[in-house]
Design an enzyme around this catalytic site. Sequence first.
Site, PDB file in Angstrom:
ATOM      1  N   ARG A  84       0.850  -1.208   0.000  1.00 21.54           N
ATOM      2  CA  ARG A  84       0.000   0.000   0.000  1.00 21.54           C
ATOM      3  C   ARG A  84       0.880   1.250   0.000  1.00 21.54           C
ATOM      4  NH1 ARG A  84      -3.533  -3.231   3.517  1.00 21.54           N
ATOM      5  NH2 ARG A  84      -2.187  -2.684   5.250  1.00 21.54           N
TER       6      ARG A  84
ATOM      7  N   ASP B  68     -16.265  -2.247  -2.644  1.00 24.32           N
ATOM      8  CA  ASP B  68     -16.206  -3.487  -1.869  1.00 24.32           C
ATOM      9  C   ASP B  68     -17.623  -4.028  -1.763  1.00 24.32           C
ATOM     10  OD1 ASP B  68     -13.865  -4.751   0.129  1.00 24.32           O
ATOM     11  OD2 ASP B  68     -15.908  -5.326   0.677  1.00 24.32           O
ATOM     12  N   SER B  69     -17.747  -5.346  -1.590  1.00 20.84           N
ATOM     13  CA  SER B  69     -19.083  -5.944  -1.507  1.00 20.84           C
ATOM     14  C   SER B  69     -19.654  -5.857  -0.095  1.00 20.84           C
ATOM     15  CB  SER B  69     -19.020  -7.401  -1.966  1.00 20.84           C
ATOM     16  OG  SER B  69     -18.067  -8.097  -1.184  1.00 20.84           O
TER      17      SER B  69
ATOM     18  N   ASN C 231     -20.501  -5.603  -6.359  1.00 21.02           N
ATOM     19  CA  ASN C 231     -19.672  -6.725  -6.777  1.00 21.02           C
ATOM     20  C   ASN C 231     -18.645  -6.173  -7.769  1.00 21.02           C
ATOM     21  OD1 ASN C 231     -18.552  -8.931  -8.097  1.00 21.02           O
ATOM     22  ND2 ASN C 231     -20.452 -10.112  -7.996  1.00 21.02           N
ATOM     23  N   ALA C 232     -17.378  -6.307  -7.429  1.00 17.52           N
ATOM     24  CA  ALA C 232     -16.337  -5.687  -8.256  1.00 17.52           C
ATOM     25  C   ALA C 232     -16.334  -6.252  -9.679  1.00 17.52           C
ATOM     26  CB  ALA C 232     -14.970  -5.884  -7.609  1.00 17.52           C
TER      27      ALA C 232
ATOM     28  N   CYS D 262      -3.939 -13.617  -3.161  1.00 23.85           N
ATOM     29  CA  CYS D 262      -3.546 -14.182  -1.865  1.00 23.85           C
ATOM     30  C   CYS D 262      -3.963 -15.648  -1.787  1.00 23.85           C
ATOM     31  CB  CYS D 262      -4.134 -13.367  -0.713  1.00 23.85           C
ATOM     32  SG  CYS D 262      -5.919 -13.307  -0.706  1.00 23.85           S
TER      33      CYS D 262
END
Length: 414
Positions: free
Chosen positions: A218, A269-270, A296-297, A357
């Site tokens: 970040r 973000d969801s 939903n992205a 991830c």
Amino acid sequence: MAVAGRAVVRLRPGKHVPLRAGRPWVYRGELERVEGTPASGDVVAIEDARGGFVAWAFYHETSLLAARLLTTDPNEQVDEGFLGRRLAAAVAYRRRLLDPVCWEDGGACRLVFAEADGLPGLVVDRFDHVLVLQVLTVGIERRLDAVCEQLVALTGIGDVFARDDSPVRRLEGLPERVGALRGKPPDAVVVREGGLKLEVNLRAGQKTGHFLDQRENRILFGELVRRLLLAGRATAAPPEVRVLDAFCHTGGFGLHALAAGATSALFVDSQAPAVDAVGRQASLNGLTGWTAERANAFDLLHELEREHRRFEAVVLDPPAFARGRAQLEGAYRGYKEINLRAMRLLAPGGLLCTSSCSQAVSEGMFEGMLRDAAADARRRMRVVARCGASPDHPGLLGADETRYLNCFFLQAVD
Ligand code: SAH
């Protein structure tokens, strides 16, 4: 090796080899036989097929991971002294390695990262003056009092909070637990990350409240926005830098970009609590130019592409798409879809910060997916940096699962 009161786990032929190469756990299918009747959480001796000592380990009666290695020294006792030495080494490693701000008021870092620190199943994050624990093995759970006591003594921090709501605990037969273990920890704290202040919700945030593994990435994202996109442009007005932070959680990536001077940031973000946090984080830092959307992205990326929207910087930091090898194909498709769309949204010279991830997705596989996505998007992309988790989340050679995070910084060449 026979030690009074210690059971012995004998491995099938050849199954000690990956353990010698660094893998810190034994799968149930690798056991030849168990001598004695060890209970889950007991320390057992692991032996190769010929009876040679391999390691002392925590045993589990039913988990797929039948044993978790503790030490390969046959003479080392696994007792409170052992736990104390491992915890002290874990803290000392971070003290030497990390930016001093991690130790000041508002500092945040991972103090203990399970197998990588020789403490299977124990995760400890420090957020300001609170320690947040995840206890993921019966072996540690049974020794939790000693662990807490030693951690308090080592850090001087008296407030210890358990975020034991991970589904992994169920595999070990452990119940959920969210609450104080020591002292009176607050529900939320404010920590510092680079030049930002971030609110961390210890009780209700995801995982331990804040994804510390992406901290350095970040900060680097903010730096790259400043250096590559904003600095040194000899224009009368500063160039416009529009940022899309998809899968934003509480907005860390995009907020670093706004702090660096980006013109605007769209956060997606969801989860409603994550989206709501973005506005609070922005005002905590006096930042403007943000929009936060609960969506939903996948759908939103599609929509932005249809509208021919353009961004100078895009972040993709989704949750793990593959939980295991069986889900790899679907995961590949998911990663490719979002990366392809993100590349199409990039303005010329634009920056893409993209992560996976998923433990099962190797760096090579992730890079192959990015290559395919760039080809389909017809964008020439160059690799500015390839990164992993912050150094307070070290991985183990010989155990790729512990090196789960891949983060690539790519720039659209034209
Ligand atoms: N970038 C964040 C961490 C992201 S974790 C940080 O640095 O703090 C992944 C996030 O993706 C979670 O907040 C989760 O709520 C969100 N998420 C999961 N599926 C999603 C989807 N389909 N669309 C949008 N967000 C999603």
